[in-house]
Design an enzyme around this catalytic site. Structure first.
Site, short mmCIF file in Angstrom:
data_model
loop_
_atom_site.label_atom_id
_atom_site.label_comp_id
_atom_site.label_asym_id
_atom_site.label_seq_id
_atom_site.Cartn_x
_atom_site.Cartn_y
_atom_site.Cartn_z
N ARG A 36 175.61 7.08 -4.63
CA ARG A 36 174.83 7.43 -3.90
C ARG A 36 173.54 6.71 -3.59
NH1 ARG A 36 170.80 9.05 -5.60
NH2 ARG A 36 170.03 9.45 -3.48
N ALA A 92 171.65 4.87 -0.06
CA ALA A 92 172.02 3.88 0.84
C ALA A 92 172.07 2.45 0.43
CB ALA A 92 171.38 4.01 2.11
N GLN A 99 169.62 16.60 -4.67
CA GLN A 99 169.28 15.10 -5.32
C GLN A 99 167.66 14.97 -5.86
OE1 GLN A 99 170.92 15.92 -2.40
NE2 GLN A 99 172.24 14.25 -1.94
N ASP A 110 168.46 5.90 5.34
CA ASP A 110 169.85 5.79 5.40
C ASP A 110 170.26 4.68 6.52
OD1 ASP A 110 169.71 8.34 4.00
OD2 ASP A 110 171.48 7.15 3.32
N ASN A 129 167.52 9.90 7.43
CA ASN A 129 167.30 9.95 6.13
C ASN A 129 167.92 11.41 5.89
OD1 ASN A 129 166.65 9.06 3.66
ND2 ASN A 129 164.85 10.62 3.69
N LYS A 130 167.92 11.73 4.50
CA LYS A 130 168.39 13.12 4.12
C LYS A 130 167.94 14.40 4.97
CE LYS A 130 170.64 13.76 1.43
NZ LYS A 130 172.06 13.90 1.91
O1 MRU Z 1 173.29 11.73 0.69
P1 MRU Z 1 172.51 10.73 -0.44
O2 MRU Z 1 172.11 11.25 -1.71
O3 MRU Z 1 173.28 9.49 -0.51
O4 MRU Z 1 171.48 10.46 0.45
C1 MRU Z 1 170.45 9.37 0.17
C2 MRU Z 1 169.32 9.50 1.03
O5 MRU Z 1 168.94 10.16 1.98
C3 MRU Z 1 168.04 8.71 0.33
O6 MRU Z 1 166.80 9.04 0.66
C4 MRU Z 1 168.36 7.14 1.13
O7 MRU Z 1 169.63 6.79 0.90
C5 MRU Z 1 167.37 6.13 0.61
S1 MRU Z 1 167.99 5.66 -0.85
C6 MRU Z 1 167.10 4.55 -1.53
#
Ligand code: MRU
Length: 346
Positions: A55, A57, A196, A237, A247-248
């Protein structure tokens, strides 16, 4: 929390490709178990991405690129290529790095004669990984320069060496600031529903020997308002051309709190996270995941069985709430159509 000794010079790789196998640290098992998955075909890679075993991005872009190379090693025909491309692309709809990486690998493969396609795809996947690794180092340097005066930071979700090749994105900036002795404390949000922050960011910060406190997501706004941090820094993302950021889920609430408290909200990510096809965040597809992720936590029921839930995995923060977008090519400050276009043409 008291932390272990000096910061390690190198960090583990979340994925590595060797002898026709994509090895990946299983992020669904962390931090309790450090186990490596051995993925041998595109379907196994797609499943690992769907389950969030791989996981973040930039990392899902790199993993999907290797997945497509694995598909071509099994069958270099155009039909198989397109089927694997579509299967991998559909795994997660929000992070645009996935689409960008797959399009690059597909184009490189289609330029080669059939017997050379698997090798061309693998070379392209390796190039994408190397570029993301280099981008991470540049993001760290630009971000540390931008945030030189901020000693206490809040971060959300997971953005370090587990989420991207190299040191990551927002967490790469944090690690760089720690190296430069510019850092006092990091507040890491737990990041419900899949934790996470509690599982992965705490694991990374501990491994890096960076002083931190874990907080409940619902504590973030109050702590920001009380002056507990000097800035918030998060990953991304997908970034639209006007600077809106997906983003998350939970990022938007942190952005609102940062704005109200007049502290910077900085977003860090490689330019592969900018989507040149969309003008604004309204066009970003937000992944909606299964309801059980909200109802349960590691198998424990949190509510009445069958309670209807909503589970958007991301939210969109309008550009007006983002102080700066830190990329490997430099900083868009503030992010808007002009500063992002300038970055993309640099
Ligand atoms: O659902 P996830 O855990 O893949 O979400 C990840 C995020 O939202 C991160 O903040 C984003 O990908 C930046 S990663 C360097």
């Amino acid at each position: 929390m008291t932390l272990a000794g000096p910061r390690p010079a190198t960090v583990p790789s979340a994925v590595r490709f060797a002898d026709g196998v994509l090895y990946a640290l299983d992020q669904a098992a962390l931090p309790w178990s450090e186990r490596e998955l051995a993925l041998r075909d595109a379907e196994q890679v797609a499943i690992a991405i769907e389950r969030l075993q791989i996981r973040g991005a930039p990392l899902i872009g790199v993993a999907a690129a290797y997945g497509l190379a694995l598909a071509l090693a099994a069958d270099p025909g155009e039909r198989a290529l397109l089927a694997a491309h579509e299967r991998l692309r559909a795994t997660r709809p929000t992070a645009v790095n996935l689409t960008h990486a797959l399009e690059r690998v597909r184009a490189a493969a289609l330029e080669a004669a059939e017997p050379r396609r698997a090798a061309a795809a693998l070379a392209q996947a390796r190039a994408i990984e190397a570029e993301e690794r280099a981008a991470s180092a540049s993001i760290a340097a630009h971000g540390a320069r931008l945030l030189a005066g901020a000693r206490r930071l809040l971060t959300h979700c997971n953005t370090g060496f587990l989420a991207a090749p190299g040191r990551g994105t927002a967490l790469a900036v944090i690690a760089e600031k720690a190296d430069r002795e510019q850092l006092e404390l990091v507040l890491a949000t737990e990041t419900r529903p899949l934790l996470q922050g509690a599982r992965l960011t705490v694991y990374e910060l501990s491994r890096l020997g960076i002083e931190h406190r874990l907080i409940a997501d619902s504590a973030a706004a109050g702590l920001i308002a009380s002056g507990a941090v000097d800035a918030a820094i998060v990953g991304c993302d997908r970034v639209a051309l006007n600077g809106d950021v997906a983003n998350k889920v939970g990022t938007y609430a942190i952005a609102l709190a940062a704005h109200a408290a007049k502290i910077p909200l900085v977003v860090a990510g490689p330019t592969s996270t900018i989507d040149p096809r969309i003008e604004s965040g309204e066009e970003i597809t937000i992944e909606e995941r299964g309801e059980d992720e909200v109802r349960r936590l590691r198998g424990v029921e949190l509510t009445l069985p069958g309670t209807p839930c909503r589970n958007p995995a991301f939210d969109v923060t309008p550009a007006a709430l983002v102080s700066a977008l830190v990329t490997e090519r430099g900083v868009a400050e503030p992010p808007n159509a002009a500063t992002i276009s300038a970055l993309l043409h640099r």
